[in-house]
Write an enzyme that holds these catalytic residues in place. Structure first.
Site, PDB file in Angstrom:
ATOM      1  N   HIS A 139       0.832  -1.190   0.000  1.00 50.23           N
ATOM      2  CA  HIS A 139       0.000   0.000   0.000  1.00 50.23           C
ATOM      3  C   HIS A 139       0.872   1.246   0.000  1.00 50.23           C
ATOM      4  CE1 HIS A 139       1.024  -0.895   4.178  1.00 50.23           C
ATOM      5  NE2 HIS A 139       0.832   0.380   4.470  1.00 50.23           N
ATOM      6  N   GLU A 197      -3.709  -3.510   6.226  1.00 49.96           N
ATOM      7  CA  GLU A 197      -4.785  -4.271   6.854  1.00 49.96           C
ATOM      8  C   GLU A 197      -5.719  -4.864   5.808  1.00 49.96           C
ATOM      9  OE1 GLU A 197      -4.928  -1.099  10.605  1.00 49.96           O
ATOM     10  OE2 GLU A 197      -6.526  -1.140   9.098  1.00 49.96           O
ATOM     11  N   LYS A 231      -3.066  -8.525   9.293  1.00 49.60           N
ATOM     12  CA  LYS A 231      -3.641  -7.547  10.215  1.00 49.60           C
ATOM     13  C   LYS A 231      -5.067  -7.184   9.819  1.00 49.60           C
ATOM     14  CE  LYS A 231      -2.567  -3.001  12.241  1.00 49.60           C
ATOM     15  NZ  LYS A 231      -1.640  -1.849  12.188  1.00 49.60           N
ATOM     16  N   GLU A 280      -1.130  -4.382  19.029  1.00 49.96           N
ATOM     17  CA  GLU A 280      -0.468  -3.122  18.683  1.00 49.96           C
ATOM     18  C   GLU A 280      -1.154  -1.964  19.386  1.00 49.96           C
ATOM     19  OE1 GLU A 280      -0.195  -2.248  14.537  1.00 49.96           O
ATOM     20  OE2 GLU A 280       1.412  -3.703  14.171  1.00 49.96           O
TER      21      GLU A 280
END
Length: 542
Positions: free
Chosen positions: A168, A260, A374, A460
């Site tokens: 990304h 993600e 994630k 996290e």
């Protein structure tokens, strides 16, 4: 530049895990690093400057002399062995740890920082390997030089490496000093074919990540996006083959914006305008590839009229969800049309994740590394029945009557992956601007689903802060998942290393946090009394 081959075995020999021996019992204060106080600003003034080190007169060896610092950096003593009940902590590097030209930044001070982290008992570092940097020049041309330097430096400091394969973009645009776009050749393809980018109902494009609608179509100069991602990961595997499973212990595969498994929630130009408001976002399904998929699904059930786009009364960036026809309590989200669209939208995300799980698992099979992915941590409007922000912002079909995370976590479990999730540091009491937001309840739902699937977990923090309340919340949530009779693996990833971490008062908090996470009474996170103050000051500009 051609792909960089891994170093010969004589150079690539790694420090075995067994070398992380405990310090002698009689030694409580370790002379880890000594830097004269009179020169400490020489490091801090350069650490986050835009100018990278030349590297011509520098060595990655911890014992090498570092001109300009005024002293010698000595290898950090390996951290003590942790209790079996401890939670390993990793620290994420700055996003610009490698420059757009592929070189490691701030080489000298990065080495000093690694030594400090190792001395504090940190397990390892986490680093994003940016597609837009490594394959920037042309398709199939990979430059791993800067990342190889980081991995070798981590090895010398006794740190493990968790690599995030980042497909990304990063930052808000060309004016952002940390701007990392997709590879330029990919952006050129997007210019020629705008539908490679996500689009909302107003035709506004988002180029954070390639649209999921063309996952398996040869739209990237003869390759599909999944093929391009696969080739990138194979290049990583082949380049770092001598480090895998020993130094590089985990690969986190990026699956969408911010790494993600999510959709983007707004057009690219809106990313520049930061906002703390609990926005609903917009469904990103108006490129021709996603519309074709939606139309085909609608035809298959004989409801062609449902295949023209997302619900028109669902999204408004700043509108209260109770004012929308789709997401209000008695809205159409809970009619036959609502589940059709939301299942299709979230289902496309699941298909994308499944493809990447299969691909990543096959590529790294037998290398000894763990594979993780994630999920997004969107807790705005969590207190409503329809959970609108999760639907529009991440693409998760999670409502008061449906668990939208369980299908994702079951997919991860099938492929023996580790789940990474954020919000470990957040408290409901801090959400003063949005009474319907509940990061704590969101995280409890996610942790419960992860336990049901027996998933290893990496937690996290959402914000890079070191106040007592947030650190205590991290410890509380870690114990919430790790305690009791459950044997599921847990680690924590502190996001991210910056100049504030090494300020004296913050460093003291961080080392206390490390002691509590390690759950080891013998752990001592102190530096040499003669050099600790000058050392902490010297790296406080991180």
């Amino acid at each position: 530049m051609a792909a960089i081959a891994a170093p010969p075995s004589s150079v690539a020999a790694v420090v075995p895990a067994s070398c992380a021996w405990p310090a002698p019992a009689s030694v409580s204060v370790l002379p880890a690093i000594r830097l004269p106080f009179r020169r400490h600003r020489s490091v801090s003034s350069r650490l986050y400057s835009s100018k990278s080190s030349s590297g011509a007169d520098e060595s990655l060896d911890g014992s090498s002399s570092c001109p300009g610092i005024g002293g010698t950096l000595h290898p950090a003593v390996p951290p003590p062995t942790r209790s079996g009940r401890g939670v390993p902590v990793f620290v994420t590097l700055p996003a610009d740890a490698v420059t757009p030209s592929g070189r490691m930044t701030r080489r000298k001070t990065m080495g000093a920082s690694f030594m400090a982290l190792a001395t504090a008992g940190v397990e390892g570092i986490t680093v994003e390997c940016w597609w837009g940097i490594v394959e920037r020049e042309a398709p199939g041309v990979y430059d791993w030089g800067g990342y190889m330097d980081l991995v070798m430096m981590a090895r010398r400091c006794g740190l493990k490496v968790r690599a995030i394969i980042a497909f990304h973009e990063w930052g808000t645009g060309p004016g952002d000093p940390c701007w990392i776009p997709l590879p330029q050749w990919v952006l050129k393809e997007m210019d020629k074919e705008p539908d490679l980018a996500f689009s909302d109902r107003f035709g506004r494009r988002n180029k954070e990540y390639i649209s999921l609608g063309c996952d398996v179509l040869p739209v990237l100069r003869g390759r599909s996006p999944i093929q391009a991602y696969s080739d990138f990961m194979r290049s990583f595997r082949d380049t770092f083959k001598d480090f895998l499973g020993v130094v590089v212990t985990e690969i986190q595969v990026g699956m969408g914006p911010a790494g993600e498994l999510t959709y983007p929630f707004c057009p690219t130009e809106k990313l520049i305008r930061t906002s703390t408001a609990a926005e609903l976002g917009e469904f990103q399904c108006y490129d021709k590839y996603m519309l074709a998929s939606l139309s085909a699904c609608a035809r298959n059930i004989g409801m062609r009229v449902w295949g023209y786009g997302a619900p028109l009364d669902a999204s408004d960036f700043l509108k209260n969800p109770v004012g929308t026809g789709f997401f209000r309590s008695d809205g159409s989200w809970n009619t036959p049309y609502g589940p059709f669209f939301l299942e299709w939208y979230s289902g496309l995300l699941l298909h994308h994740g499944e493809r990447l799980c299969i691909t990543t698992g096959a590529i790294f099979l037998g290398t000894g590394v763990k594979i993780s992915a994630k999920v997004g941590g969107m807790h705005w409007h969590y207190g409503t029945n329809s959970h609108p922000t999760e639907a529009t912002t991440t693409g998760y079909y999670n409502t008061v009557i449906r668990d939208g995370y369980l299908p994702i976590l079951r997919m991860f479990a099938r492929h023996r992956m580790t789940l990474c999730c954020t919000c470990f540091d957040l408290l409901d009491s801090e959400e003063k601007n949005n009474s319907r937001s509940s990061p704590e309840t969101f995280l409890r739902q996610l942790l419960c689903a992860a336990r049901m699937c027996n998933l290893p977990l990496t937690g996290e923090n959402s914000f890079a802060r070191l106040d007592e309340a947030s650190l205590n919340q991290v410890i509380y949530n870690s114990r919430l998942y790790y305690g009791g009779a459950y044997e599921t693996s847990l680690s924590f990833n502190y996001v991210r290393m910056n100049r504030n971490l090494f300020e004296s008062h913050n460093w003291n908090r961080f080392t206390r946090f490390m002691r509590r996470m390690s759950n080891n009474q013998t752990f001592q996170a102190r530096l040499d009394s003669r050099g600790s103050e000058s050392f902490l000051s010297s790296i406080s500009a991180l």
